[in-house]
Every structure is written in structure tokens, then in C-alpha cells.
Design a protein around this motif. Structure first.
Motif, PDB file in Angstrom:
ATOM      1  N   ILE A  84      30.283  27.240  67.325  1.00 44.48           N
ATOM      2  CA  ILE A  84      31.687  27.613  67.544  1.00 44.48           C
ATOM      3  C   ILE A  84      32.222  26.893  68.781  1.00 44.48           C
ATOM      4  O   ILE A  84      33.343  26.382  68.786  1.00 44.48           O
ATOM      5  CB  ILE A  84      31.852  29.143  67.673  1.00 44.48           C
ATOM      6  N   LYS A  85      31.413  26.829  69.840  1.00 48.09           N
ATOM      7  CA  LYS A  85      31.838  26.114  71.052  1.00 48.09           C
ATOM      8  C   LYS A  85      32.097  24.644  70.749  1.00 48.09           C
ATOM      9  O   LYS A  85      33.052  24.063  71.277  1.00 48.09           O
ATOM     10  CB  LYS A  85      30.791  26.259  72.153  1.00 48.09           C
ATOM     11  N   ASN A  86      31.283  24.024  69.904  1.00 52.73           N
ATOM     12  CA  ASN A  86      31.496  22.627  69.516  1.00 52.73           C
ATOM     13  C   ASN A  86      32.805  22.462  68.745  1.00 52.73           C
ATOM     14  O   ASN A  86      33.534  21.496  68.952  1.00 52.73           O
ATOM     15  CB  ASN A  86      30.325  22.106  68.678  1.00 52.73           C
ATOM     16  N   ALA A 145      41.250  32.399  66.909  1.00 51.68           N
ATOM     17  CA  ALA A 145      40.068  32.890  66.191  1.00 51.68           C
ATOM     18  C   ALA A 145      38.785  32.446  66.890  1.00 51.68           C
ATOM     19  O   ALA A 145      37.814  33.194  66.941  1.00 51.68           O
ATOM     20  CB  ALA A 145      40.075  32.393  64.752  1.00 51.68           C
ATOM     21  N   GLY A 146      38.774  31.224  67.404  1.00 56.34           N
ATOM     22  CA  GLY A 146      37.605  30.746  68.140  1.00 56.34           C
ATOM     23  C   GLY A 146      37.329  31.587  69.372  1.00 56.34           C
ATOM     24  O   GLY A 146      36.182  31.962  69.633  1.00 56.34           O
ATOM     25  N   ALA A 147      38.383  31.900  70.125  1.00 57.93           N
ATOM     26  CA  ALA A 147      38.219  32.750  71.312  1.00 57.93           C
ATOM     27  C   ALA A 147      37.729  34.138  70.914  1.00 57.93           C
ATOM     28  O   ALA A 147      36.823  34.696  71.540  1.00 57.93           O
ATOM     29  CB  ALA A 147      39.541  32.850  72.078  1.00 57.93           C
ATOM     30  N   PHE A 148      38.322  34.690  69.867  1.00 55.62           N
ATOM     31  CA  PHE A 148      37.931  36.007  69.380  1.00 55.62           C
ATOM     32  C   PHE A 148      36.471  35.996  68.909  1.00 55.62           C
ATOM     33  O   PHE A 148      35.687  36.891  69.228  1.00 55.62           O
ATOM     34  CB  PHE A 148      38.856  36.443  68.241  1.00 55.62           C
ATOM     35  N   THR A 149      36.104  34.970  68.143  1.00 56.99           N
ATOM     36  CA  THR A 149      34.740  34.858  67.630  1.00 56.99           C
ATOM     37  C   THR A 149      33.733  34.769  68.765  1.00 56.99           C
ATOM     38  O   THR A 149      32.703  35.458  68.748  1.00 56.99           O
ATOM     39  CB  THR A 149      34.607  33.637  66.693  1.00 56.99           C
ATOM     40  N   LEU A 150      34.014  33.956  69.764  1.00 64.34           N
ATOM     41  CA  LEU A 150      33.110  33.848  70.911  1.00 64.34           C
ATOM     42  C   LEU A 150      32.996  35.178  71.659  1.00 64.34           C
ATOM     43  O   LEU A 150      31.904  35.565  72.085  1.00 64.34           O
ATOM     44  CB  LEU A 150      33.574  32.737  71.856  1.00 64.34           C
TER      45      LEU A 150
END
Length: 185
Positions: free
Chosen positions: A137-139, A101-106
């Protein structure tokens, strides 16, 4: 069994880190000579004077809804439910889903930023909040790589998403987080 799970998690995190690393380099500065990531747009020189892309606002709203929804569904909600805490049932699975989800969100936030940079009003109003939410999100991703998610970072990211919602709505581009979007496989 545990060894297999650890190998799968390691491979997933390696793929995730690689994807995030290439995204970071691509978003450090905007194509129009914009500001560095994390810094708000400080002058109108980085924003266009007229619309440079058809349907930029529509694409902006769609991608923003997907980014917000993925964050809410796969990161914010599990964090609030305690699924990232040591000893929690399904913790590894929750981390894997959060990583995806983090990769998708970024990825979607990168698209949101490009669409915002194509419209003068959106650019001026939303680049700062987009950049701030992206940084949050990166954090979170950085913390997840080390096997921990700080609840205060999740709360901060949610607050940044709220600011993004507010500034987009002020320009007539309100969006609702799409928590039903598929993030892959």
C-alpha cells in the motif's frame, strides 16, 4: 476551473503525504520491540506468550475487513477499470479517492497489526502478511504522489491481501473485505 482542481488535489495530496509520513514513523517498529516494517516476524520473542488485550481477535477481524474493503473498492477496482490512466474520465477524482483510501487503509492496517501483536497465535501467523500488505500500500501511495499507479503494483498488493486473508483464516480469524465502509467526508 482546472486551476482550482489542481489546487484542491495538491492540498489533498499534501494532507495525505503528511498523514502517511507520520504513520510510517509510528510503524517502523512495533511497541513490543518487533521487526522493522517490511520484515516478517522471525522469532517468537516479538510475540506475546499470552493474550494482552481483550477482544483483540474481534478488533483484528473488523479492522482487517475495513482495510481490505477500502483497498478493493477505492484502489483495486478503479485501477482494474483503468480510471488512473492518463486521459481517463474522472482521473483526478479517482486519485483523490484512492489517496483517502490509502490513508484509511494504512491507518486500519496499523490497528490490525497492534491487535495481532496482542495475541500469540495471530502474531505468529499474520504479522508477516500484514507487514507485506502494508508495504504494498505504501508503494502504491508513493506512485500516486507522482501521478501514476502501476497496474503491476496493484496486482501485487491484491496478492498480498490474499495471503493475509489466507493466513488469518488458518488461525480461525477469516474476514471478508468490507467494501461498503465509508472512508470519510
Amino acid at each position: 476551473m482546472f486551476r482550482k482542481a489542481a489546487i484542491v488535489v495538491s492540498i489533498m495530496l499534501l494532507a495525505f503525504v503528511t498523514a502517511c509520513g507520520s504513520h510510517k514513523n509510528a510503524s517502523d517498529t512495533s511497541a513490543s520491540g518487533g521487526s522493522a516494517a517490511g520484515a516478517p516476524v522471525s522469532s517468537s520473542a516479538t510475540c506475546p506468550t499470552k493474550e494482552t488485550k481483550k477482544f483483540a481477535k474481534t478488533l483484528f477481524v473488523t479492522d482487517a475487513a475495513l482495510a481490505g474493503g477500502a483497498f478493493k473498492h477505492w484502489i483495486y477496482t478503479p485501477a482494474k477499470e483503468g480510471k488512473f490512466k492518463k486521459g481517463a474520465h474522472g482521473r483526478i477524482k479517482s486519485f483523490i479517492k484512492a489517496a483517502a483510501a490509502g490513508a484509511f487503509t494504512l491507518n486500519r492496517l496499523n490497528a490490525v497489526k497492534k491487535n495481532a501483536e496482542s495475541d500469540p497465535l495471530l502474531c505468529k501467523a499474520t504479522i508477516g502478511p500484514i507487514t507485506k500488505f502494508t508495504s504494498s500500500i505504501k508503494n502504491l501511495v508513493s506512485g500516486a504522489k507522482h501521478g501514476s499507479v502501476d497496474p503491476s503494483q496493484v496486482t501485487s498488493a491484491n496478492s498480498d491481501l490474499g495471503s493475509f486473508h489466507s493466513d488469518a483464516a488458518k488461525q480461525g480469524n477469516a474476514f471478508t473485505d468490507n467494501q461498503n465502509a465509508s472512508i470519510g467526508g
